[in-house]
Design a protein around this motif. Sequence first.
Motif, PDB file in Angstrom:
ATOM      1  N   SER A   3      82.364  28.817  14.212  1.00  0.00           N
ATOM      2  CA  SER A   3      81.565  27.697  14.703  1.00  0.00           C
ATOM      3  C   SER A   3      82.087  26.360  14.178  1.00  0.00           C
ATOM      4  N   ARG A   4      82.788  26.358  13.052  1.00  0.00           N
ATOM      5  CA  ARG A   4      83.324  25.109  12.495  1.00  0.00           C
ATOM      6  C   ARG A   4      84.661  24.735  13.124  1.00  0.00           C
ATOM      7  N   ALA A   7      84.665  21.896  15.798  1.00  0.00           N
ATOM      8  CA  ALA A   7      84.356  20.602  15.180  1.00  0.00           C
ATOM      9  C   ALA A   7      85.582  20.026  14.493  1.00  0.00           C
ATOM     10  N   ARG A   8      86.373  20.855  13.854  1.00  0.00           N
ATOM     11  CA  ARG A   8      87.606  20.383  13.207  1.00  0.00           C
ATOM     12  C   ARG A   8      88.595  19.861  14.237  1.00  0.00           C
ATOM     13  N   GLY A  10      87.966  18.606  17.194  1.00  0.00           N
ATOM     14  CA  GLY A  10      87.468  17.329  17.703  1.00  0.00           C
ATOM     15  C   GLY A  10      87.690  16.198  16.722  1.00  0.00           C
ATOM     16  N   ARG A  11      87.393  16.460  15.457  1.00  0.00           N
ATOM     17  CA  ARG A  11      87.584  15.443  14.420  1.00  0.00           C
ATOM     18  C   ARG A  11      89.059  15.106  14.261  1.00  0.00           C
TER      19      ARG A  11
END
Length: 110
Positions: A3-4, A7-8, A10-11
């Motif tokens: 799930s992380r 997000a990584r 995208g960042r």
Amino acid sequence: MQSRQPARWGRNLLLLIAAVALGLTAWFWTRMRTDAVARTAYAAQTACLCRFAAGRPLASCQADPAIKQDWVGLHEDTAARTLTASVPLLAEQTSRWSRDAGCVQDVWKD
């Protein structure tokens, strides 16, 4: 952990885009600055002649194709009889009107 992962990505993508934009701005800064100084000097001088020598209203001068330029703003100080052209964060130039000399540009601000 899965799930992380998105997000990584995208960042990291946003950081990469920001780094590229910053690098391009740094690379072209001198050229953009030089161009902005020349454009504001031309606009200030031409608008000063239009406004004070020809006696036209500032709105009429701003609409003139010879003066109207992207990103260049004009500001008039009626009491001091000056016209200042500016490009935000890059350049600002002022021309002053006098009966004896006409429109005289202030020293260029590099």
